[in-house]
Design an enzyme around this catalytic site. Structure first.
Site, PDB file in Angstrom:
ATOM      1  N   CYS A 331       0.829  -1.205   0.000  1.00 20.46           N
ATOM      2  CA  CYS A 331       0.000   0.000   0.000  1.00 20.46           C
ATOM      3  C   CYS A 331       0.869   1.263   0.000  1.00 20.46           C
ATOM      4  CB  CYS A 331      -0.978  -0.030   1.174  1.00 20.46           C
ATOM      5  SG  CYS A 331      -2.354   1.139   0.988  1.00 20.46           S
ATOM      6  N   HIS A 429      -3.783  -5.359   1.114  1.00 15.22           N
ATOM      7  CA  HIS A 429      -3.622  -5.690   2.526  1.00 15.22           C
ATOM      8  C   HIS A 429      -4.103  -7.122   2.752  1.00 15.22           C
ATOM      9  CE1 HIS A 429      -2.598  -1.675   3.925  1.00 15.22           C
ATOM     10  NE2 HIS A 429      -3.569  -1.180   3.180  1.00 15.22           N
TER      11      HIS A 429
END
Length: 494
Positions: A331, A429
């Site tokens: 991310c 994630h």
């Protein structure tokens, strides 16, 4: 029949509210009740994405699982994600609204309360029992005006409260009595009793203190929960700092502990594996042997890039790569690996552009609209299944994306693998949570023993352990009688 609402508040942060709510949710679900979790206001950098594309606190997603439910934005209508020590992103019913300073949000709370009550009312109409989690402590005098997180909410919906304190911190009786003393008379009356958490030792030695507490306050202790050495539940925010495992045969992972790290629960499955030593390290001069460096998510990518450079991490990462090591960016960490991070609208701070680490040929432009998705797909390097979620502001583009890491179920490609196969970046994630992906990624990074942990089973075991602990160590009949008595007393009030 009207739903029964019970709120769990704590004398301090990390007193055990989240774990107790999780245990109570599963306990009542096992009794055959339709039960749901609720947290009016949460401040955390660990969040989860709901099926409808909203964002809530990670703890509420776990509590939803304990209830046998899919997470929903009504379970945590106000989420604050800190950008810095003084500002936070405000998320209402799953959607980012604006960035606010502490003073601005304090004034905004009157507008937040109707949103909280709107979500709570919908849950009341669907479930038999709502277990509510407070935030911090109800005795924080400076935050009492306009409170939506603790007693302000309890008073607004007129629900009973139990107060939990962590005996591991010391001063448990002072915590309980002091908190009670700082509440108003009406707030004191809605406290049904207490739970003492994380007790070690002989309960007979503690009993005189319990007797004194009950006599002093006129309120019962519903239970003394033991310290659970084997409990795993995903943390709401803080990173668990552990001693190194001191085994030369372990696979060594270093995660730079950037100031605005988000969703560090990505690495829990690594931390819990006995064959892996993971070090959340601030000072690169103190890190030991390193096989893999992982750049984590960040709530403020450009600021954390500055921090990495100022603290010597850039040169350490480059040296690690020259010696043949592997790097993963997740991310915000993925965005850092590119050549530039642009923030033209000041989404995460002051508007502007910052040079990235230049390790992947791409650039990222932050946008006001967040990407919030639950995703499944295949890890291309080993055709292993992956399952996780995206939660980021920003669109990445460039040549690096032509060599992706994951094929998503919708046919889209995601992530980037460098031409020399040393650097991997992804927005996903939960990258390590699926056993096949875990084994494949650690094998790619050079681990000899990449036997994965079944993370979903481990999470479920933690929920079951908390429910069993609640059932064994709390007087649930006494608690139920107190709840029913509270409800009956309100019906009699003209």
């Amino acid at each position: 029949m009207q739903a029964i609402t019970l709120m769990v508040q704590g004398t301090t942060s990390d007193a055990g509210k989240s774990a107790l709510v999780t245990g109570l949710c599963r306990y009542y679900q096992q009794q055959g009740e339709l039960v749901a979790p609720f947290k009016p206001q949460n401040m955390a950098l660990n969040s989860a994405v709901t099926a409808e594309g909203g964002e809530i606190g990670r703890a509420q997603a776990v509590q939803a699982q304990a209830c046998g439910l899919s997470p929903h934005t009504d379970m945590n209508p106000v989420l604050l994600k800190p950008n810095s020590d003084k500002t936070a992103q405000l998320i209402l019913q799953g959607k980012a609204v604006k960035n606010l300073g502490a003073k601005s949000y304090h004034a905004y709370k009157t507008q937040a309360m109707p949103v909280v009550l709107d979500s709570f009312q919908r849950l009341l109409e669907q479930y038999q029992r709502i277990i509510v989690e407070g935030a911090g402590s109800p005795a924080e005098i400076n935050l009492r005006q306009g409170d939506v997180a603790n007693m302000g909410f309890a008073e607004a919906v007129d629900c009973p409260v139990i107060l939990v304190a962590d005996i591991e911190r010391g001063g448990v009786f002072a915590h309980l009595v002091g908190t009670l003393e700082l509440l108003s008379e009406s707030e004191q009356q809605r406290i049904l009793g207490f739970v003492i958490n994380r007790f070690r030792g002989d309960i007979d030695i503690l009993q005189p203190g319990i007797d004194w507490l009950e006599q002093r306050t006129g309120k019962p202790v519903f239970g003394v929960l033991p310290y659970l050495h084997d409990l795993y539940l995903e943390s709401e925010d803080s990173v668990a700092v552990e001693q190194p495992k001191m085994d030369t045969e372990l696979f060594n992972i270093v995660v730079p502990r950037i100031p605005r790290m988000s969703n560090h629960t990505d690495f829990d499955v690594l931390r819990l594996n006995s064959a892996v030593d993971i070090d959340f390290c601030r000072n690169p001069e103190l890190m030991g042997k390193t096989d893999l460096i992982i750049l984590p998510g960040s709530k403020s990518v450009r600021d954390d890039l500055v921090w990495l450079r100022e603290n010597g991490w850039e040169s350490v990462i480059l040296r690690h790569l020259r010696y043949g090591g592997k790097v993963i960016g997740v991310c915000g960490g993925y965005q850092m690996l590119g050549c530039w991070v642009h923030d033209p609208h000041g989404v995460e701070g002051e508007a502007g552009s910052s040079p990235g680490l230049g390790l992947l040929d791409m650039q990222t432009t932050l946008t006001n609209e967040k990407q919030l998705k639950q995703l499944t797909g295949q890890l291309l390097m080993a055709d292993a299944r992956v399952k996780g979620y995206e939660i980021h502001a920003g669109i990445s583009s460039g040549n690096a994306l032509s060599n992706p890491v994951i094929r998503l179920e919708n046919g889209e490609m995601e992530g980037s693998l460098s031409p020399d196969q040393q650097i991997l970046g992804t927005y996903l994630h939960g990258l390590f949570d699926s056993p096949g992906a875990y084994a494949s990624l650690l094998h790619w990074a050079g681990a000899k023993n990449s036997q994965p942990i079944d993370f979903e089973t481990l999470r479920e075991q933690g929920i079951e352990l908390m429910a069993a602990t609640v059932k064994q160590f709390m007087n649930m009949q006494l608690l139920e009688d107190a709840c029913q008595s509270f409800v009956a007393s309100k019906k009699k009030t003209p």
